[in-house]
Design a protein around this motif. Sequence first.
Motif, PDB file in Angstrom:
ATOM      1  N   VAL A 166      96.388  32.731  55.770  1.00 45.43           N
ATOM      2  CA  VAL A 166      96.844  31.089  56.253  1.00 45.43           C
ATOM      3  C   VAL A 166      95.292  29.873  56.873  1.00 45.43           C
ATOM      4  CG1 VAL A 166      98.250  29.174  56.897  1.00 45.43           C
ATOM      5  CG2 VAL A 166      99.187  31.463  56.108  1.00 45.43           C
ATOM      6  N   ALA A 167      94.960  29.532  55.703  1.00 45.03           N
ATOM      7  CA  ALA A 167      93.996  28.050  56.684  1.00 45.03           C
ATOM      8  C   ALA A 167      94.282  26.807  57.286  1.00 45.03           C
ATOM      9  CB  ALA A 167      93.091  27.584  55.543  1.00 45.03           C
ATOM     10  N   LEU A 168      93.806  26.794  58.695  1.00 47.29           N
ATOM     11  CA  LEU A 168      94.219  25.702  59.277  1.00 47.29           C
ATOM     12  C   LEU A 168      93.187  24.561  59.291  1.00 47.29           C
ATOM     13  CD1 LEU A 168      95.243  27.592  62.424  1.00 47.29           C
ATOM     14  CD2 LEU A 168      96.682  27.129  60.394  1.00 47.29           C
ATOM     15  N   ASN A 169      94.224  23.221  59.689  1.00 50.18           N
ATOM     16  CA  ASN A 169      94.097  21.870  59.126  1.00 50.18           C
ATOM     17  C   ASN A 169      93.373  22.150  60.811  1.00 50.18           C
ATOM     18  OD1 ASN A 169      95.806  21.706  61.141  1.00 50.18           O
ATOM     19  ND2 ASN A 169      96.708  20.394  59.182  1.00 50.18           N
ATOM     20  N   VAL A 170      92.148  20.270  61.166  1.00 50.77           N
ATOM     21  CA  VAL A 170      92.264  20.388  62.680  1.00 50.77           C
ATOM     22  C   VAL A 170      93.049  19.986  63.851  1.00 50.77           C
ATOM     23  CG1 VAL A 170      89.848  19.517  62.183  1.00 50.77           C
ATOM     24  CG2 VAL A 170      91.662  18.136  62.042  1.00 50.77           C
ATOM     25  N   LEU A 171      94.382  19.487  62.823  1.00 47.93           N
ATOM     26  CA  LEU A 171      95.930  19.933  64.259  1.00 47.93           C
ATOM     27  C   LEU A 171      96.296  21.170  64.495  1.00 47.93           C
ATOM     28  CD1 LEU A 171      97.283  16.818  62.408  1.00 47.93           C
ATOM     29  CD2 LEU A 171      95.264  16.678  64.373  1.00 47.93           C
ATOM     30  N   PRO A 194      96.217  20.514  50.821  1.00 48.22           N
ATOM     31  CA  PRO A 194      95.679  19.768  49.904  1.00 48.22           C
ATOM     32  C   PRO A 194      95.165  18.438  49.710  1.00 48.22           C
ATOM     33  CG  PRO A 194      97.449  21.544  49.065  1.00 48.22           C
ATOM     34  CD  PRO A 194      97.774  21.069  50.697  1.00 48.22           C
ATOM     35  N   CYS A 195      94.195  18.777  49.455  1.00 51.75           N
ATOM     36  CA  CYS A 195      93.427  17.321  50.223  1.00 51.75           C
ATOM     37  C   CYS A 195      93.545  16.371  48.615  1.00 51.75           C
ATOM     38  CB  CYS A 195      92.326  17.593  50.084  1.00 51.75           C
ATOM     39  SG  CYS A 195      90.583  15.753  50.172  1.00 51.75           S
ATOM     40  N   SER A 196      93.296  17.442  47.470  1.00 53.14           N
ATOM     41  CA  SER A 196      93.393  16.581  46.339  1.00 53.14           C
ATOM     42  C   SER A 196      93.554  17.151  45.100  1.00 53.14           C
ATOM     43  CB  SER A 196      92.683  15.566  45.892  1.00 53.14           C
ATOM     44  OG  SER A 196      92.492  14.576  44.615  1.00 53.14           O
ATOM     45  N   PHE A 197      94.021  17.202  43.855  1.00 54.13           N
ATOM     46  CA  PHE A 197      94.268  18.065  43.048  1.00 54.13           C
ATOM     47  C   PHE A 197      93.387  17.063  41.983  1.00 54.13           C
ATOM     48  CE2 PHE A 197      97.996  20.405  44.942  1.00 54.13           C
ATOM     49  CZ  PHE A 197      96.609  21.053  45.024  1.00 54.13           C
ATOM     50  N   ASP A 198      93.265  15.795  41.505  1.00 50.50           N
ATOM     51  CA  ASP A 198      92.571  15.342  40.772  1.00 50.50           C
ATOM     52  C   ASP A 198      92.294  13.806  41.133  1.00 50.50           C
ATOM     53  OD1 ASP A 198      92.241  13.256  38.212  1.00 50.50           O
ATOM     54  OD2 ASP A 198      94.530  12.761  37.979  1.00 50.50           O
ATOM     55  N   PRO A 199      90.963  13.791  41.166  1.00 50.36           N
ATOM     56  CA  PRO A 199      90.391  14.770  41.123  1.00 50.36           C
ATOM     57  C   PRO A 199      89.885  15.880  41.944  1.00 50.36           C
ATOM     58  CG  PRO A 199      88.638  13.395  42.642  1.00 50.36           C
ATOM     59  CD  PRO A 199      90.408  12.300  42.219  1.00 50.36           C
ATOM     60  N   HIS A 215      82.009  21.943  53.061  1.00 50.17           N
ATOM     61  CA  HIS A 215      82.872  21.337  52.819  1.00 50.17           C
ATOM     62  C   HIS A 215      84.351  21.435  53.493  1.00 50.17           C
ATOM     63  CE1 HIS A 215      80.096  21.855  49.628  1.00 50.17           C
ATOM     64  NE2 HIS A 215      79.955  20.670  48.780  1.00 50.17           N
ATOM     65  N   LEU A 216      84.149  20.368  54.486  1.00 47.21           N
ATOM     66  CA  LEU A 216      85.741  20.987  55.906  1.00 47.21           C
ATOM     67  C   LEU A 216      86.285  19.450  55.776  1.00 47.21           C
ATOM     68  CD1 LEU A 216      83.727  22.577  58.233  1.00 47.21           C
ATOM     69  CD2 LEU A 216      84.766  24.142  56.896  1.00 47.21           C
ATOM     70  N   VAL A 217      86.097  18.219  55.300  1.00 49.18           N
ATOM     71  CA  VAL A 217      86.568  17.065  55.590  1.00 49.18           C
ATOM     72  C   VAL A 217      87.209  16.410  54.101  1.00 49.18           C
ATOM     73  CG1 VAL A 217      86.019  14.920  56.415  1.00 49.18           C
ATOM     74  CG2 VAL A 217      84.711  16.603  57.324  1.00 49.18           C
ATOM     75  N   CYS A 218      88.111  16.308  54.700  1.00 48.79           N
ATOM     76  CA  CYS A 218      88.936  15.427  53.108  1.00 48.79           C
ATOM     77  C   CYS A 218      88.978  14.643  53.827  1.00 48.79           C
ATOM     78  CB  CYS A 218      90.411  15.738  53.221  1.00 48.79           C
ATOM     79  SG  CYS A 218      91.770  15.103  51.978  1.00 48.79           S
ATOM     80  N   ALA A 219      87.897  13.538  52.769  1.00 43.42           N
ATOM     81  CA  ALA A 219      88.254  11.671  53.181  1.00 43.42           C
ATOM     82  C   ALA A 219      89.097  11.427  51.696  1.00 43.42           C
ATOM     83  CB  ALA A 219      86.428  11.477  53.056  1.00 43.42           C
ATOM     84  N   ILE A 220      88.987   9.643  51.671  1.00 44.80           N
ATOM     85  CA  ILE A 220      89.136   9.362  50.621  1.00 44.80           C
ATOM     86  C   ILE A 220      87.643   8.189  50.349  1.00 44.80           C
ATOM     87  CG2 ILE A 220      90.983   7.461  50.537  1.00 44.80           C
ATOM     88  CD1 ILE A 220      92.667   8.013  52.345  1.00 44.80           C
ATOM     89  N   LEU A 276      93.927  13.369  58.470  1.00 46.69           N
ATOM     90  CA  LEU A 276      93.685  15.299  59.357  1.00 46.69           C
ATOM     91  C   LEU A 276      94.390  16.267  58.715  1.00 46.69           C
ATOM     92  CD1 LEU A 276      93.739  13.021  62.538  1.00 46.69           C
ATOM     93  CD2 LEU A 276      91.897  14.049  61.928  1.00 46.69           C
ATOM     94  N   GLU A 277      95.061  16.189  58.116  1.00 47.75           N
ATOM     95  CA  GLU A 277      95.910  17.258  57.677  1.00 47.75           C
ATOM     96  C   GLU A 277      95.409  18.159  56.589  1.00 47.75           C
ATOM     97  OE1 GLU A 277      97.683  13.870  55.620  1.00 47.75           O
ATOM     98  OE2 GLU A 277      97.120  14.414  57.609  1.00 47.75           O
ATOM     99  N   SER A 278      94.256  17.557  56.301  1.00 47.37           N
ATOM    100  CA  SER A 278      93.698  18.286  55.052  1.00 47.37           C
ATOM    101  C   SER A 278      91.972  18.459  55.389  1.00 47.37           C
ATOM    102  CB  SER A 278      93.495  17.452  54.078  1.00 47.37           C
ATOM    103  OG  SER A 278      95.178  17.303  53.500  1.00 47.37           O
ATOM    104  N   THR A 279      91.583  18.231  56.853  1.00 47.58           N
ATOM    105  CA  THR A 279      91.027  18.018  57.213  1.00 47.58           C
ATOM    106  C   THR A 279      90.545  20.082  57.777  1.00 47.58           C
ATOM    107  OG1 THR A 279      89.898  16.048  57.299  1.00 47.58           O
ATOM    108  CG2 THR A 279      88.958  17.752  59.007  1.00 47.58           C
ATOM    109  N   HIS A 280      90.107  21.138  58.037  1.00 48.35           N
ATOM    110  CA  HIS A 280      89.632  22.476  57.880  1.00 48.35           C
ATOM    111  C   HIS A 280      89.347  22.711  58.980  1.00 48.35           C
ATOM    112  CE1 HIS A 280      88.512  26.697  57.981  1.00 48.35           C
ATOM    113  NE2 HIS A 280      89.213  26.328  56.720  1.00 48.35           N
TER     114      HIS A 280
END
Length: 128
Positions: A5-10, A16-21, A41-46, A101-105
Amino acid sequence: MRNDVALNVLGQPLVPCSFDPLTGFFRDGCCKTNEEDVGSHLVCAIVTDEFLQFSLAKGNDLMTPRPAYRFSGLVAGDQWCLCINRWVEAVEANCAPLIKLESTHIKALETVSLDLLEQYASDVGSSV
């Protein structure tokens, strides 16, 4: 098995970060990584318009659709897995987008501190 199981920074399971796109090095919606992901590609950005222009100026056009890669092009407000080093460059240039944060590896912590990541944390609800 919990080990895969991949973990986030917390330290929690990666959300998940995004399915669309559809984002992620593996195009699975998550900011997962392995040794093949040389960009990390670790950071889930808006993403913002400012960041998209910054990325374009650095030679990475994230706005132009590329159907061959199942990429529709990004617009401000999209969530996207960014390379950790590009995000750090954007921090230094004062144009870093907010992140989830919850989506950043958790591997992002090998490059930046949790304190820095928390300064850019978004409390915006997920639009996965």
